[in-house]
Design a protein around this motif. Structure first.
Motif, PDB file in Angstrom:
ATOM      1  N   GLY A  40       0.827  -1.215   0.000  1.00 36.48           N
ATOM      2  CA  GLY A  40       0.000   0.000   0.000  1.00 36.48           C
ATOM      3  C   GLY A  40       0.850   1.249   0.000  1.00 36.48           C
ATOM      4  O   GLY A  40       2.028   1.239   0.378  1.00 36.48           O
ATOM      5  N   ASP A  41       0.220   2.345  -0.408  1.00 38.23           N
ATOM      6  CA  ASP A  41       0.912   3.639  -0.515  1.00 38.23           C
ATOM      7  C   ASP A  41       1.448   4.105   0.828  1.00 38.23           C
ATOM      8  O   ASP A  41       2.489   4.754   0.895  1.00 38.23           O
ATOM      9  CB  ASP A  41      -0.048   4.714  -1.062  1.00 38.23           C
ATOM     10  N   HIS A  42       0.726   3.792   1.899  1.00 38.79           N
ATOM     11  CA  HIS A  42       1.128   4.277   3.218  1.00 38.79           C
ATOM     12  C   HIS A  42       2.412   3.600   3.701  1.00 38.79           C
ATOM     13  O   HIS A  42       3.018   4.056   4.669  1.00 38.79           O
ATOM     14  CB  HIS A  42      -0.003   4.071   4.236  1.00 38.79           C
ATOM     15  N   GLU A  43       2.846   2.516   3.019  1.00 34.82           N
ATOM     16  CA  GLU A  43       4.076   1.825   3.424  1.00 34.82           C
ATOM     17  C   GLU A  43       5.223   2.092   2.451  1.00 34.82           C
ATOM     18  O   GLU A  43       6.299   1.516   2.595  1.00 34.82           O
ATOM     19  CB  GLU A  43       3.808   0.322   3.508  1.00 34.82           C
ATOM     20  N   LYS A  44       4.968   2.985   1.521  1.00 35.28           N
ATOM     21  CA  LYS A  44       5.975   3.263   0.490  1.00 35.28           C
ATOM     22  C   LYS A  44       7.262   3.799   1.118  1.00 35.28           C
ATOM     23  O   LYS A  44       7.247   4.778   1.875  1.00 35.28           O
ATOM     24  CB  LYS A  44       5.412   4.308  -0.468  1.00 35.28           C
ATOM     25  N   GLY A  45       8.370   3.146   0.804  1.00 35.87           N
ATOM     26  CA  GLY A  45       9.663   3.583   1.329  1.00 35.87           C
ATOM     27  C   GLY A  45      10.019   2.953   2.657  1.00 35.87           C
ATOM     28  O   GLY A  45      11.140   3.127   3.153  1.00 35.87           O
ATOM     29  N   PHE A  46       9.089   2.193   3.256  1.00 35.81           N
ATOM     30  CA  PHE A  46       9.363   1.647   4.586  1.00 35.81           C
ATOM     31  C   PHE A  46      10.299   0.439   4.535  1.00 35.81           C
ATOM     32  O   PHE A  46      10.961   0.118   5.515  1.00 35.81           O
ATOM     33  CB  PHE A  46       8.055   1.272   5.301  1.00 35.81           C
ATOM     34  N   ALA A  47      10.364  -0.239   3.391  1.00 37.84           N
ATOM     35  CA  ALA A  47      11.198  -1.452   3.305  1.00 37.84           C
ATOM     36  C   ALA A  47      12.660  -1.144   3.649  1.00 37.84           C
ATOM     37  O   ALA A  47      13.301  -1.881   4.411  1.00 37.84           O
ATOM     38  CB  ALA A  47      11.093  -2.069   1.920  1.00 37.84           C
ATOM     39  N   ALA A  48      13.169  -0.041   3.121  1.00 37.17           N
ATOM     40  CA  ALA A  48      14.563   0.342   3.395  1.00 37.17           C
ATOM     41  C   ALA A  48      14.717   0.703   4.882  1.00 37.17           C
ATOM     42  O   ALA A  48      15.713   0.334   5.530  1.00 37.17           O
ATOM     43  CB  ALA A  48      14.954   1.525   2.525  1.00 37.17           C
ATOM     44  N   HIS A  49      13.732   1.416   5.420  1.00 38.85           N
ATOM     45  CA  HIS A  49      13.744   1.812   6.839  1.00 38.85           C
ATOM     46  C   HIS A  49      13.706   0.571   7.731  1.00 38.85           C
ATOM     47  O   HIS A  49      14.408   0.486   8.757  1.00 38.85           O
ATOM     48  CB  HIS A  49      12.526   2.697   7.105  1.00 38.85           C
ATOM     49  N   GLY A  86       9.808   7.537  13.730  1.00 38.62           N
ATOM     50  CA  GLY A  86      10.954   8.185  13.098  1.00 38.62           C
ATOM     51  C   GLY A  86      10.854   8.167  11.581  1.00 38.62           C
ATOM     52  O   GLY A  86      11.345   9.071  10.902  1.00 38.62           O
ATOM     53  N   PHE A  87      10.185   7.172  11.023  1.00 35.02           N
ATOM     54  CA  PHE A  87      10.003   7.075   9.577  1.00 35.02           C
ATOM     55  C   PHE A  87       9.234   8.284   9.039  1.00 35.02           C
ATOM     56  O   PHE A  87       9.440   8.716   7.908  1.00 35.02           O
ATOM     57  CB  PHE A  87       9.260   5.773   9.250  1.00 35.02           C
ATOM     58  N   TYR A  88       8.338   8.830   9.889  1.00 34.85           N
ATOM     59  CA  TYR A  88       7.517   9.966   9.458  1.00 34.85           C
ATOM     60  C   TYR A  88       8.213  11.299   9.680  1.00 34.85           C
ATOM     61  O   TYR A  88       7.616  12.355   9.483  1.00 34.85           O
ATOM     62  CB  TYR A  88       6.166   9.942  10.190  1.00 34.85           C
ATOM     63  N   GLY A  89       9.478  11.236  10.098  1.00 33.20           N
ATOM     64  CA  GLY A  89      10.248  12.470  10.264  1.00 33.20           C
ATOM     65  C   GLY A  89      10.213  12.924  11.699  1.00 33.20           C
ATOM     66  O   GLY A  89      10.707  12.266  12.604  1.00 33.20           O
ATOM     67  N   ASN A  90       9.564  14.047  11.898  1.00 28.97           N
ATOM     68  CA  ASN A  90       9.595  14.732  13.175  1.00 28.97           C
ATOM     69  C   ASN A  90       8.528  14.196  14.131  1.00 28.97           C
ATOM     70  O   ASN A  90       7.597  14.904  14.488  1.00 28.97           O
ATOM     71  CB  ASN A  90       9.371  16.231  12.871  1.00 28.97           C
ATOM     72  N   MET A  91       8.685  12.926  14.522  1.00 33.43           N
ATOM     73  CA  MET A  91       7.673  12.336  15.387  1.00 33.43           C
ATOM     74  C   MET A  91       8.314  11.397  16.405  1.00 33.43           C
ATOM     75  O   MET A  91       9.248  10.667  16.057  1.00 33.43           O
ATOM     76  CB  MET A  91       6.693  11.542  14.516  1.00 33.43           C
ATOM     77  N   HIS A  95       3.221  -4.141   9.944  1.00 33.17           N
ATOM     78  CA  HIS A  95       2.132  -3.783   9.010  1.00 33.17           C
ATOM     79  C   HIS A  95       0.936  -3.227   9.775  1.00 33.17           C
ATOM     80  O   HIS A  95       0.314  -2.240   9.381  1.00 33.17           O
ATOM     81  CB  HIS A  95       1.679  -5.014   8.197  1.00 33.17           C
ATOM     82  N   SER A  96       0.629  -3.875  10.891  1.00 35.53           N
ATOM     83  CA  SER A  96      -0.504  -3.465  11.725  1.00 35.53           C
ATOM     84  C   SER A  96      -0.283  -2.058  12.283  1.00 35.53           C
ATOM     85  O   SER A  96      -1.176  -1.209  12.238  1.00 35.53           O
ATOM     86  CB  SER A  96      -0.647  -4.504  12.834  1.00 35.53           C
TER      87      SER A  96
END
Lengths: 186, 324
Positions: free
Chosen positions: B14-23, B114-119, B303-304
């Motif tokens: 899904g779009d909301h997980e885009k880029g998370f694989a590397a993280h 941390g994936f979302y930046g300033n959180m 994922h959850s």
């Protein structure tokens, strides 16, 4: 025999309740109208700052700035007055001209990034939003009063104590037209 | 740890997980082994404690029944004490499960935030917002349990979120009077006073609720759809309309429908000190890992958690508070 005094007392109580309710609703309308006045005064106070800052940079908008200054003077003379419709019309025109000025600011990058102008724009935006909110509250108060005075027997009592229907705030005819984007940015 | 452990790959769903694989590979994979080691230790402890608890429960039950039968005219006090002891002993047995879940959350959630930046994420800390708005957007309570604090900035909006459970002692038992999310958003607008948005409970419900919000008066607004769902109480009708523009009322309606598509909308909020504080009832306990019996070397929990973060961001996106 007892029935007549009882009916009389009940009628008097009902009359007084309606009278008191009318007065409260009328006062609510006047209070809400003065709420608009408070916000409009803030706008009037901001306009000289806007004009002074814009004048330094905006060489081609002299006519527009003169119109704003004249409308401000006219608006201040009709404020707190009895002629609500005239006051609404003048303020509406003033709001439109200010809007045109703010759009014109976009053509002057130096002015657009000037810190004084930015502060004034922010203050003006907040004031315009407060004016819109105050007008909504005024219209709401007017609707409550007008609903009450248009139903019998309240309409009859309102007529006796000379409580009239108040006008709603409406946008000026020019504001209701679909804006011509080409004309605005030419 | 055995040498043949398999670290899973994170498949973006899904779009909301885009880029998370590397993280996931950089930040979460190094934690997985530690989490799994802890899981095995806690699971072993849990199993031993459960055996002890079951044996103890049987002994307590037999003992309580025996005592009750020996005491003539007994009013069941023995049984009540027995039940209380059984609850305590099973509570003790479940402690390793609680420790494991807290370990998973305190390791994974900061990385996800941390994936979302300033959180940032904090498992637990004091919260006073429930006390401050008790009787307004929260019911009366005398005890609260708070957890899962997320704080930071999303699309230019400063937000603060946590889960809360409010409990009220009623005669001889405790009742949960509220369970859900508390979301605080900092608005761009500078406004004065306080405006309260309560759900409309119908004529009878509203009458019995009363309008006893000190210093606040009922203010009907223009949107009839909005008025069917919410009641507005404010100290300043102009400021209330300044905050609740017609566009914003539409977005609040969208939010209410999002949370309760079929039923009665239950979201309530208060606007004060340039903040919007929303109480969102929910029976779902967010950010909870799967069972301790399942290996931690899996991505289901991640994922959850990401799906739950997406739902939270959807609330903020629906309100569009970054615009006004």
């Amino acid at each position: 025999m007892m029935l007549i005094p009882i009916i009389l007392v009940v009628t008097l109580i009902a009359f007084y309740s309606i009278y008191a309710s009318l007065i409260r609703k009328k006062n609510a309308v006047e209070e809400s109208f003065s709420g608009i006045d408070v916000q409009l005064t803030k706008r009037h106070d901001l306009i000289p700052n806007v004009i002074e800052t814009a004048k330094k940079f905006m060489t081609h908008e002299k006519t527009l700035m003169e119109e704003i200054t004249n409308l401000r003077t006219a608006a201040m003379s009709t404020a707190h007055g009895k002629d609500m419709k005239k006051s609404f019309k003048t303020e509406s025109e003033l709001g439109d001209k200010l809007g045109q000025l703010m759009i014109s600011v976009e053509n002057y990058p130096t002015l657009k990034s000037d810190s004084t102008m930015l502060n004034v724009q922010e203050a003006l935006e907040s004031t315009e939003e407060h004016i819109a909110a105050a007008r909504r509250f005024y219209n709401s108060s007017v609707r409550v009063l007008n609903d009450f005075t248009q139903v019998w027997p309240m309409s009859m009592i309102a007529g006796w104590i000379k409580i009239k229907n108040y006008p709603y705030f409406e946008a000026a005819e020019e504001a209701k037209e679909v804006p011509n984007a080409g004309k605005m940015f030419s | 740890m055995p040498e043949n452990i398999i670290i899973p790959d994170f498949i973006e769903a899904g779009d909301h997980e885009k880029g998370f694989a590397a993280h996931f590979k950089d930040k979460i994979v190094p934690l997985l082994e530690t989490v799994e080691e802890n899981r095995l230790i806690q699971y072993a402890s849990f199993k031993i404690r459960m055996v002890i608890a079951i044996i103890a429960a049987i002994l307590i039950t037999v003992g309580a029944i025996f005592l009750e039968s020996q005491v003539s005219g007994g009013d069941g006090d023995g049984i009540k004490i027995g039940i209380f002891l059984i609850i305590c002993i099973f509570g003790w047995a479940y402690l390793p499960v609680k420790r494991y879940k807290e370990d998973v959350k305190s390791k994974f959630m900061p990385v996800i935030c941390g994936f979302y930046g300033n959180m940032t994420y904090t498992l637990s800390r004091p919260s006073s917002v429930e006390d401050f708005y008790m009787g307004q957007i929260f019911p009366q309570f005398n005890r609260k349990e708070v957890e899962d604090f997320i704080e930071g900035e999303y699309r230019g909006v400063k937000l603060n979120l946590h889960e809360t459970k409010l409990i009220q002692r009623q005669r001889k038992s405790n009742a949960t009077v509220f369970r859900g999310l508390v979301l605080e958003l900092e608005l761009k607008k500078q406004f004065n006073g306080k405006t309260l948005l309560k759900k409309d409970e119908g004529s009878v419900g509203n009458f019995f609720r009363g309008e006893d919000f000190v210093g606040l008066k009922r203010t009907p607004l223009e949107d009839p759809e909005f008025e069917k769902i919410f009641q507005v109480f404010t100290g300043d009708p102009v400021e209330a309309r300044f905050v609740l523009t017609t566009a914003f009322m539409e977005r609040l309606l969208a939010l209410a429908r999002l949370r309760s598509p079929a039923g009665t909308p239950t979201v309530e909020c208060v606007f004060e000190l340039n903040k919007m504080i929303i109480s969102i009832p929910s029976q779902q306990n967010l950010f909870e890992p799967k069972s301790i019996r399942k290996t931690a070397l899996q991505t289901d929990d991640i994922h959850s958690f990401l799906a739950e973060m997406k739902d939270i961001f959807l609330l903020v996106d629906t309100l569009k508070v970054n615009r006004n």
